[in-house]
Scaffold this motif. Structure first.
Motif, PDB file in Angstrom:
ATOM      1  N   VAL A  91       6.150  10.353  14.677  1.00 19.04           N
ATOM      2  CA  VAL A  91       5.194   9.320  14.264  1.00 19.04           C
ATOM      3  C   VAL A  91       4.687   9.596  12.860  1.00 19.04           C
ATOM      4  CG1 VAL A  91       2.907   8.350  14.710  1.00 19.04           C
ATOM      5  CG2 VAL A  91       4.488   8.717  16.607  1.00 19.04           C
ATOM      6  N   GLY A  92       4.307  10.834  12.605  1.00 19.76           N
ATOM      7  CA  GLY A  92       3.814  11.185  11.275  1.00 19.76           C
ATOM      8  C   GLY A  92       4.835  10.915  10.189  1.00 19.76           C
ATOM      9  N   GLU A  93       6.084  11.256  10.445  1.00 17.69           N
ATOM     10  CA  GLU A  93       7.145  11.022   9.467  1.00 17.69           C
ATOM     11  C   GLU A  93       7.387   9.530   9.265  1.00 17.69           C
ATOM     12  OE1 GLU A  93      10.521  13.180  10.841  1.00 17.69           O
ATOM     13  OE2 GLU A  93       9.558  15.145  10.566  1.00 17.69           O
ATOM     14  N   PHE A  94       7.289   8.767  10.359  1.00 16.68           N
ATOM     15  CA  PHE A  94       7.512   7.329  10.235  1.00 16.68           C
ATOM     16  C   PHE A  94       6.455   6.684   9.348  1.00 16.68           C
ATOM     17  CE2 PHE A  94       6.693   2.935  11.470  1.00 16.68           C
ATOM     18  CZ  PHE A  94       7.952   2.381  11.261  1.00 16.68           C
ATOM     19  N   TRP A  95       5.183   7.066   9.508  1.00 12.96           N
ATOM     20  CA  TRP A  95       4.139   6.447   8.685  1.00 12.96           C
ATOM     21  C   TRP A  95       4.278   6.847   7.224  1.00 12.96           C
ATOM     22  CZ3 TRP A  95       3.287   2.482  11.041  1.00 12.96           C
ATOM     23  CH2 TRP A  95       2.855   2.399  12.355  1.00 12.96           C
ATOM     24  N   LEU A  96       4.792   8.029   6.964  1.00 14.08           N
ATOM     25  CA  LEU A  96       5.073   8.412   5.578  1.00 14.08           C
ATOM     26  C   LEU A  96       6.151   7.500   4.987  1.00 14.08           C
ATOM     27  CD1 LEU A  96       5.040  12.326   5.724  1.00 14.08           C
ATOM     28  CD2 LEU A  96       3.345  10.832   4.649  1.00 14.08           C
ATOM     29  N   ARG A  97       7.197   7.238   5.776  1.00  8.09           N
ATOM     30  CA  ARG A  97       8.256   6.328   5.313  1.00  8.09           C
ATOM     31  C   ARG A  97       7.715   4.916   5.147  1.00  8.09           C
ATOM     32  NH1 ARG A  97      11.205   9.028   9.298  1.00  8.09           N
ATOM     33  NH2 ARG A  97      11.257   7.175  10.635  1.00  8.09           N
ATOM     34  N   TRP A  98       6.853   4.496   6.055  1.00  3.01           N
ATOM     35  CA  TRP A  98       6.239   3.169   5.995  1.00  3.01           C
ATOM     36  C   TRP A  98       5.481   3.001   4.677  1.00  3.01           C
ATOM     37  CZ3 TRP A  98       5.745  -1.055   9.457  1.00  3.01           C
ATOM     38  CH2 TRP A  98       4.722  -1.972   9.160  1.00  3.01           C
ATOM     39  N   ASP A  99       4.654   3.977   4.353  1.00  2.00           N
ATOM     40  CA  ASP A  99       3.876   3.905   3.115  1.00  2.00           C
ATOM     41  C   ASP A  99       4.799   3.865   1.899  1.00  2.00           C
ATOM     42  OD1 ASP A  99       1.544   3.947   4.574  1.00  2.00           O
ATOM     43  OD2 ASP A  99       1.217   6.104   4.332  1.00  2.00           O
ATOM     44  N   ALA A 100       5.885   4.639   1.964  1.00  2.00           N
ATOM     45  CA  ALA A 100       6.830   4.652   0.845  1.00  2.00           C
ATOM     46  C   ALA A 100       7.549   3.313   0.706  1.00  2.00           C
ATOM     47  CB  ALA A 100       7.852   5.773   1.043  1.00  2.00           C
ATOM     48  N   MET A 101       7.821   2.653   1.832  1.00  2.00           N
ATOM     49  CA  MET A 101       8.478   1.342   1.800  1.00  2.00           C
ATOM     50  C   MET A 101       7.573   0.277   1.195  1.00  2.00           C
ATOM     51  SD  MET A 101      10.591   0.929   5.382  1.00  2.00           S
ATOM     52  CE  MET A 101       9.293   1.525   6.475  1.00  2.00           C
ATOM     53  N   LEU A 102       6.273   0.334   1.532  1.00  2.00           N
ATOM     54  CA  LEU A 102       5.349  -0.704   1.097  1.00  2.00           C
ATOM     55  C   LEU A 102       4.845  -0.504  -0.324  1.00  2.00           C
ATOM     56  CD1 LEU A 102       5.526  -1.430   4.075  1.00  2.00           C
ATOM     57  CD2 LEU A 102       3.036  -1.714   4.099  1.00  2.00           C
ATOM     58  N   ALA A 103       4.779   0.744  -0.757  1.00  2.00           N
ATOM     59  CA  ALA A 103       4.171   1.059  -2.051  1.00  2.00           C
ATOM     60  C   ALA A 103       4.749   0.272  -3.225  1.00  2.00           C
ATOM     61  CB  ALA A 103       4.272   2.564  -2.323  1.00  2.00           C
ATOM     62  N   PRO A 104       6.072   0.088  -3.333  1.00  2.00           N
ATOM     63  CA  PRO A 104       6.604  -0.648  -4.493  1.00  2.00           C
ATOM     64  C   PRO A 104       6.224  -2.122  -4.507  1.00  2.00           C
ATOM     65  CG  PRO A 104       8.310   0.701  -3.453  1.00  2.00           C
ATOM     66  CD  PRO A 104       7.151   0.651  -2.515  1.00  2.00           C
ATOM     67  N   HIS A 105       5.693  -2.628  -3.386  1.00  2.00           N
ATOM     68  CA  HIS A 105       5.369  -4.055  -3.287  1.00  2.00           C
ATOM     69  C   HIS A 105       3.876  -4.269  -3.033  1.00  2.00           C
ATOM     70  CE1 HIS A 105       9.716  -4.493  -2.956  1.00  2.00           C
ATOM     71  NE2 HIS A 105       9.686  -3.623  -1.974  1.00  2.00           N
ATOM     72  N   ALA A 106       3.059  -3.389  -3.565  1.00  2.00           N
ATOM     73  CA  ALA A 106       1.613  -3.479  -3.357  1.00  2.00           C
ATOM     74  C   ALA A 106       1.098  -4.854  -3.760  1.00  2.00           C
ATOM     75  CB  ALA A 106       0.901  -2.401  -4.161  1.00  2.00           C
ATOM     76  N   GLY A 107       0.298  -5.457  -2.880  1.00  2.00           N
ATOM     77  CA  GLY A 107      -0.269  -6.764  -3.170  1.00  2.00           C
ATOM     78  C   GLY A 107       0.614  -7.934  -2.792  1.00  2.00           C
ATOM     79  N   ASP A 108       1.823  -7.677  -2.317  1.00  2.00           N
ATOM     80  CA  ASP A 108       2.748  -8.739  -1.939  1.00  2.00           C
ATOM     81  C   ASP A 108       3.180  -8.500  -0.494  1.00  2.00           C
ATOM     82  OD1 ASP A 108       4.761 -10.600  -1.583  1.00  2.00           O
ATOM     83  OD2 ASP A 108       5.745 -10.196  -3.503  1.00  2.00           O
TER      84      ASP A 108
END
Length: 205
Positions: A71-88
């Motif tokens: 779970v911890g690793e998945f949320w790290l990947r989740w944040d990395a996936m979303l970060a380049p599209h902040a605000g969208d």
């Protein structure tokens, strides 16, 4: 001060507990939780049952710890996936499904470890159950929040639709595998859902 053991020295091989933990994660994922016993884990980790029970109170507790790490690793990947599209939010949603589709192309992929565990762990009191429930609740919350940020009027429905699509398509990774998985069509289906529930240009409410 206690004497430092040889395997605790800088550059030394992983500690016995770490070897057991990493071995168990791999075996549980590849072979299934029920199919793998303490003896198999200890043997593969190059140790014995006595060392296993010095490190973990039980196999069930080890399973729960493995799931928490996942779970911890998945949320790290989740944040990395979303970060380049902040605000969208639309782009963030699409990024989640694009990543899942890309992962489904791997021949070594054995599906979602948390979903697999949910199928295997039948006892309600198993310590891994709460780990899985909390993860699924949080995943639903995050998808609903992204749906709300698209400006969708029925964002709860959109969020649940995204969850159902992600969970359902993930399950096909076990039966289809590789490039033949229906998960590869998920990004296109996501765009179709967004077009219906959150037409382009609609503002966040």
């Amino acid at each position: 001060m206690s004497k430092k053991l040889p395997d605790e020295a800088p550059g030394a091989a992983p500690r016995v507990r770490d070897r057991i933990f990493q071995t168990a994660r791999e075996l549980f994922y590849r072979q299934g939780i029920r199919a793998v016993g303490v003896d198999a884990i200890a043997c593969e980790a190059g140790t014995n049952k006595m060392s296993f029970y010095r490190s973990f109170a039980s196999k069930d507790e080890l399973v729960a710890e493995c799931l928490r790490a996942q779970v911890g690793e998945f949320w790290l990947r989740w944040d990395a996936m979303l970060a380049p599209h902040a605000g969208d939010a639309r782009a963030q949603i699409e990024a989640v499904f694009a990543s899942a589709a890309a992962k489904s192309c791997s021949e070594n992929d054995c599906g979602c470890p948390l979903s697999n565990a949910a199928v295997e762990l039948r006892e309600a009191e198993h310590p891994g159950h709460e780990v899985i429930r909390e993860y699924k609740r949080e995943l639903r919350r995050r998808l609903r929040e992204l749906a709300r940020e698209t400006g969708a009027a029925d964002w709860q429905v959109l969020g649940d639709g995204l969850l159902l699509l992600l969970e359902g398509s993930n399950s096909t990774r076990l039966t289809f595998g590789g490039r033949g998985s229906p998960l590869s069509s998920a990004p296109e289906l996501v765009r179709a859902l967004l077009a219906v529930y959150a037409p382009a240009g609609r503002r966040k409410r």
